[in-house]
Scaffold this motif. Structure first.
Motif, short mmCIF file in Angstrom:
data_model
loop_
_atom_site.label_atom_id
_atom_site.label_comp_id
_atom_site.label_asym_id
_atom_site.label_seq_id
_atom_site.Cartn_x
_atom_site.Cartn_y
_atom_site.Cartn_z
N ASN A 117 0.80 -1.23 0.00
CA ASN A 117 0.00 0.00 0.00
C ASN A 117 0.84 1.28 0.00
O ASN A 117 0.32 2.35 0.27
N GLU A 118 2.11 1.16 -0.31
CA GLU A 118 2.96 2.36 -0.29
C GLU A 118 4.18 2.15 -1.17
O GLU A 118 4.74 1.06 -1.23
N TRP A 119 4.54 3.22 -1.89
CA TRP A 119 5.71 3.21 -2.77
C TRP A 119 6.42 4.54 -2.62
O TRP A 119 5.78 5.60 -2.59
N ALA A 120 7.73 4.49 -2.51
CA ALA A 120 8.53 5.70 -2.40
C ALA A 120 9.63 5.70 -3.45
O ALA A 120 10.26 4.67 -3.69
N ALA A 121 9.82 6.85 -4.08
CA ALA A 121 10.90 7.03 -5.06
C ALA A 121 11.56 8.37 -4.78
O ALA A 121 10.90 9.32 -4.34
N GLU A 122 12.85 8.48 -5.02
CA GLU A 122 13.60 9.68 -4.66
C GLU A 122 14.32 10.28 -5.85
O GLU A 122 14.59 9.61 -6.85
N LEU A 123 14.64 11.56 -5.70
CA LEU A 123 15.38 12.33 -6.70
C LEU A 123 16.20 13.35 -5.95
O LEU A 123 15.75 13.91 -4.94
N ALA A 124 17.40 13.60 -6.42
CA ALA A 124 18.22 14.64 -5.80
C ALA A 124 18.93 15.43 -6.89
O ALA A 124 19.25 14.91 -7.96
N ASN A 125 19.14 16.70 -6.62
CA ASN A 125 19.96 17.57 -7.46
C ASN A 125 20.60 18.60 -6.54
O ASN A 125 20.58 18.44 -5.33
N ARG A 126 21.15 19.65 -7.09
CA ARG A 126 21.85 20.63 -6.24
C ARG A 126 20.91 21.48 -5.41
O ARG A 126 21.35 22.17 -4.50
N THR A 127 19.61 21.43 -5.69
CA THR A 127 18.67 22.26 -4.94
C THR A 127 17.95 21.50 -3.83
O THR A 127 17.63 22.08 -2.80
N ALA A 135 0.56 6.29 -2.00
CA ALA A 135 -0.06 5.39 -1.03
C ALA A 135 -1.44 4.98 -1.49
O ALA A 135 -2.04 5.62 -2.35
N TRP A 136 -1.94 3.92 -0.90
CA TRP A 136 -3.25 3.36 -1.20
C TRP A 136 -4.05 3.46 0.08
O TRP A 136 -3.77 2.75 1.04
N VAL A 137 -5.03 4.37 0.12
CA VAL A 137 -5.74 4.67 1.36
C VAL A 137 -7.22 4.29 1.25
O VAL A 137 -7.81 4.39 0.18
N PRO A 138 -7.81 3.88 2.38
CA PRO A 138 -9.25 3.60 2.37
C PRO A 138 -10.02 4.86 1.97
O PRO A 138 -9.68 5.97 2.39
N TYR A 144 -10.61 1.75 -1.99
CA TYR A 144 -9.34 2.45 -1.80
C TYR A 144 -9.14 3.45 -2.93
O TYR A 144 -9.77 3.36 -3.97
N GLN A 145 -8.23 4.38 -2.71
CA GLN A 145 -7.80 5.30 -3.75
C GLN A 145 -6.38 5.74 -3.44
O GLN A 145 -5.87 5.57 -2.34
N GLY A 146 -5.74 6.34 -4.44
CA GLY A 146 -4.36 6.76 -4.29
C GLY A 146 -4.23 8.08 -3.54
O GLY A 146 -5.16 8.88 -3.46
N GLN A 147 -3.05 8.26 -2.99
CA GLN A 147 -2.67 9.52 -2.35
C GLN A 147 -1.21 9.79 -2.70
O GLN A 147 -0.37 8.90 -2.58
N MET A 148 -0.92 10.98 -3.16
CA MET A 148 0.43 11.36 -3.57
C MET A 148 0.96 12.44 -2.64
O MET A 148 0.32 13.47 -2.46
N THR A 149 2.13 12.17 -2.07
CA THR A 149 2.76 13.13 -1.17
C THR A 149 4.14 13.47 -1.69
O THR A 149 4.88 12.60 -2.12
N SER A 150 4.47 14.74 -1.61
CA SER A 150 5.81 15.21 -1.97
C SER A 150 6.53 15.58 -0.68
O SER A 150 6.05 16.42 0.08
#
Length: 194
Positions: A117-127, A135-138, A144-150
């Motif tokens: 029910n959760e997936w995380a991916a990362e990115l980095a640069n100079r900033t 995430a997959w939330v009730p 269920y439905q998706g939820q996107m967090t930054s």
């Protein structure tokens, strides 16, 4: 639809223990209704998307402008990303998450882990060092439905200035268009019952 920060922080996501020093930048509801077992389909859909191809002109313009400015200012030079300027969050994973699937390729992001029910991916640069957490939330009606967090960890004052400068574009243009696209593509690929 944008959600309060607490929509992310109030849930027992594993990302909390992996990235406690990251700030929750924004949380978005994804109207992607489905059953408990459909989260992998959402992750697969996101990872296979060629964002921002096909997005409105303003989004493609902002995206291209960001990469051109990045080239000019050196934000994305070799040595500025995950594994160079910052260590991957995979080094922080507890043993059980290290043994979990890493998740799909999601260029320019690098998958950190994927659970049921959760997936995380990362990115980095100079900033900034950033994480997209899906995430997959009730949904309150048995589904269920998706939820996107930054989540973000700005690189000093320069990174904070960058995040402040792009915030209106992210909140008013880029994220709303991205969320609508995810929802539209989800509806277009809903399995049909015979």
């Amino acid at each position: 639809m944008r959600l309060p920060i607490s929509a992310h922080t109030s849930r027992p996501w594993r990302i909390h223990e992996v990235a406690p020093d990251f700030e929750v930048e924004s949380v978005w509801a994804l109207r992607t209704p489905g059953g408990a077992e459909e989260f992998p389909r959402l992750v697969s859909q996101l990872a296979s998307d060629n964002w921002p191809d096909g997005a409105p002109y303003i989004v493609r313009f902002l995206w291209e402008l960001r990469w051109r400015l990045g080239a000019w200012f050196g934000w994305d030079r070799a040595g500025s990303g995950v594994g160079s300027r910052v260590r991957s969050l995979r080094h922080r994973l507890p043993v059980d998450l290290r043994d979990a699937p890493q998740g799909p390729e999601y260029d320019p992001f690098v998958s950190v882990y994927q659970l049921e029910n959760e997936w995380a991916a990362e990115l980095a640069n100079r900033t900034v060092h950033t994480v997209v957490h899906i995430a997959w939330v009730p949904d309150g009606s048995g589904g269920y439905q998706g939820q996107m967090t930054s989540l973000v960890k700005p690189n000093g004052m320069y990174g904070r200035g960058y995040m402040t400068a792009i915030k209106p574009f992210r909140y008013l243009i880029v994220y709303p268009v991205l969320v609508r696209r995810i929802e539209r593509e989800w509806r277009a690929t809903v399995p049909r019952n015979p």
